[in-house]
Design an enzyme around this catalytic site. Structure first.
Site, PDB file in Angstrom:
ATOM      1  CD  GLU A 183      -3.088  -1.249  -0.056  1.00 56.60           C
ATOM      2  OE1 GLU A 183      -3.697  -0.064  -0.363  1.00 56.60           O
ATOM      3  OE2 GLU A 183      -3.561  -1.729  -0.485  1.00 56.60           O
TER       4      GLU A 183
ATOM      5  CD1 TRP B 162      -0.992  -0.407  -4.142  1.00 59.71           C
ATOM      6  CD2 TRP B 162      -1.159   0.841  -5.950  1.00 59.71           C
ATOM      7  NE1 TRP B 162      -2.178  -1.302  -5.252  1.00 59.71           N
ATOM      8  CE2 TRP B 162      -1.603  -0.837  -6.450  1.00 59.71           C
ATOM      9  CE3 TRP B 162      -1.403   1.770  -6.829  1.00 59.71           C
ATOM     10  CZ2 TRP B 162      -2.246  -1.130  -7.623  1.00 59.71           C
ATOM     11  CZ3 TRP B 162      -2.212   0.626  -8.345  1.00 59.71           C
ATOM     12  CH2 TRP B 162      -1.994  -0.065  -8.549  1.00 59.71           C
TER      13      TRP B 162
ATOM     14  CD1 TRP C 177     -16.322  12.890 -19.409  1.00 57.14           C
ATOM     15  CD2 TRP C 177     -17.512  11.252 -18.107  1.00 57.14           C
ATOM     16  NE1 TRP C 177     -15.357  11.962 -19.305  1.00 57.14           N
ATOM     17  CE2 TRP C 177     -15.827  11.494 -18.375  1.00 57.14           C
ATOM     18  CE3 TRP C 177     -17.492  10.300 -17.418  1.00 57.14           C
ATOM     19  CZ2 TRP C 177     -15.190   9.911 -17.562  1.00 57.14           C
ATOM     20  CZ3 TRP C 177     -17.189   9.157 -17.015  1.00 57.14           C
ATOM     21  CH2 TRP C 177     -15.728   8.996 -16.823  1.00 57.14           C
TER      22      TRP C 177
ATOM     23  CG  ASN D 274      -7.921   2.656   0.303  1.00 53.82           C
ATOM     24  OD1 ASN D 274      -7.728   3.957  -0.707  1.00 53.82           O
ATOM     25  ND2 ASN D 274      -8.116   1.475  -0.002  1.00 53.82           N
TER      26      ASN D 274
ATOM     27  CD1 TRP E 137     -12.266  10.715 -15.959  1.00 49.44           C
ATOM     28  CD2 TRP E 137     -10.921  11.492 -14.463  1.00 49.44           C
ATOM     29  NE1 TRP E 137     -11.178  11.074 -15.704  1.00 49.44           N
ATOM     30  CE2 TRP E 137     -10.281  11.398 -14.926  1.00 49.44           C
ATOM     31  CE3 TRP E 137     -10.180  12.124 -13.156  1.00 49.44           C
ATOM     32  CZ2 TRP E 137      -8.831  12.355 -15.253  1.00 49.44           C
ATOM     33  CZ3 TRP E 137      -8.989  12.326 -12.760  1.00 49.44           C
ATOM     34  CH2 TRP E 137      -8.404  12.584 -14.315  1.00 49.44           C
TER      35      TRP E 137
ATOM     36  CD1 TRP F 286     -11.071  10.841  -7.014  1.00 45.93           C
ATOM     37  CD2 TRP F 286     -12.764  10.176  -8.112  1.00 45.93           C
ATOM     38  NE1 TRP F 286     -11.667  10.910  -6.044  1.00 45.93           N
ATOM     39  CE2 TRP F 286     -12.940  10.670  -6.882  1.00 45.93           C
ATOM     40  CE3 TRP F 286     -13.334   9.770  -8.928  1.00 45.93           C
ATOM     41  CZ2 TRP F 286     -14.312  10.530  -6.501  1.00 45.93           C
ATOM     42  CZ3 TRP F 286     -14.381   9.496  -9.138  1.00 45.93           C
ATOM     43  CH2 TRP F 286     -15.251   9.557  -7.532  1.00 45.93           C
TER      44      TRP F 286
END
Length: 373
Positions: free
Chosen positions: A182, A185, A214, A249, A267, A290
């Site tokens: 993590e 990341w 969108w 999360n 987004w 995102w």
């Protein structure tokens, strides 16, 4: 803003006045530009990036914390001005819209942050892998605000993570490896932001995803922002965000994918909303997360993989405890009904909105929209 360029400019300006400024870049584990593939190009996939990081840690060892700086000698030119400023004077420079109630949820100070780090390592790390996705338990470290603000160093986290191994890079259990992954990341997205600055300028990492059509329904957006979508796990997450400045999360992924895929809202609108409300809002991690959910970024999920928020809710909040905490209108429902209160034939009379969209229909529509790019 390019912070590295800014700091370098400040350093040069001070040097011209015979004043030294020492820069310590501690935002990442590894210096930017230092993780490269065999072609000396930046990695674009997390798995390969992680493997390279593991190799670097194995060969070079863990990076050490920077030494605590010594007390600076007084500057006669400005010392009198600094001493005349009290705490209230300094606070007046900052305009905080965060409520006192929310501030109290996140005590400040390095000592407190280090205590929380030690508590996590000692009491939660061993079962981190099995508990981290469950929104109804405190299975994550919740150290992200302190990392983001620089109260806690990524080096301090690594040293604490391998303290039992006397600072050697040796993975002793799954919880330890999962938390390291993590942290990597977070590292990966920091490097992506530097190597591909377009992602900081409202562009998708995958260029063709710029052409998604969108819908941006404003009524749907408002329902999402205020936790009134009629999907309990979505509303619980969005209300937690508003109340605390933080969101679990796993729920971040569920709420983000619902906005992008089921509501077909850009987004970037969701990314901005999170940054405005998250106490741990980090440009690189927020953007990366995102774009992952919207299938526009690095390592993004295939566009046809769309989380079903009801299924996610049943799996990661099985008894509905997380929903009960934040969606009080549903607190009296049983463990099954709370995930999908309007699923029975005889509708319940609730002071709670019905779902604003049909999950199955919007899933099909999202797949068709992405397919037609």
């Amino acid at each position: 803003m390019n912070e590295l360029k800014r700091d370098k400019t400040v350093q040069q300006a001070l040097n011209q006045q015979n004043k030294e400024l020492f820069l310590f870049h501690d935002r990442t584990i590894f210096p930017l530009r230092s993780i490269r593939n065999q072609s000396q190009q930046p990695y674009q996939v997390f798995g390969a990036f992680k493997k390279a990081c593991y190799s670097k840690l194995d060969i070079s060892g863990l990076p050490q914390c920077y030494p605590i700086p010594g007390k600076q000698t007084a500057n006669p030119e400005s010392d009198s001005n600094i001493k005349s400023l009290g705490l209230e004077d300094i606070e007046a420079f900052f305009d905080s819209s965060v409520s006192k109630e929310q501030q109290d949820l996140w005590p400040t100070g390095e000592d407190y942050a280090l205590e929380q780090l030690d508590l996590f390592i000692e009491d939660h790390l061993s079962h981190y892998k099995s508990e981290r996705d469950f929104s109804n338990v405190k299975g994550t470290s919740q150290l992200s605000p302190y990392l983001n603000l620089g109260i806690l160093s990524i080096r301090q986290c690594l040293q604490a993570l391998f303290r039992a191994e006397h600072g050697n890079f040796h993975l002793a259990n799954e919880g330890q490896q999962t938390w390291l992954d993590e942290l990597l990341w977070r590292e990966f997205y920091q490097h992506i932001l530097f190597d591909f600055p377009k992602v900081s300028k409202h562009y998708p990492f995958k260029q063709n995803m710029q052409n998604i059509k969108w819908e941006n329904n404003q009524a749907h957006l408002l329902a999402w922002q205020t936790g009134q979508t009629g999907i309990p796990i979505i509303d619980a997450g969005m209300r937690q965000l508003q109340k605390t400045g933080w969101m679990h999360n796993r729920v971040r992924m569920i709420t983000a994918m619902f906005l992008c895929k089921n509501l077909l809202i850009d987004w970037r609108i969701g990314e901005q909303w999170f940054m405005q409300h998250l106490i741990d809002g980090d440009l690189a991690a927020n953007n990366g997360g995102w774009q992952w959910c919207a299938s526009t970024g690095t390592d993004a999920v295939p566009y046809f993989r769309i989380f079903n928020p009801i299924a996610q809710s049943k799996k990661f909040d099985p008894n509905g405890d997380y929903i009960r905490q934040w969606v009080h209108e549903l607190a009296h429902l049983d463990n099954k009904m709370i995930h999908e209160p309007y699923s029975i034939k005889t509708p319940l009379q609730l002071n709670y909105p019905k779902p604003i969209v049909d999950l199955k229909e919007t899933r099909i529509k999202a797949i068709e929209t992405y397919k037609n790019i």
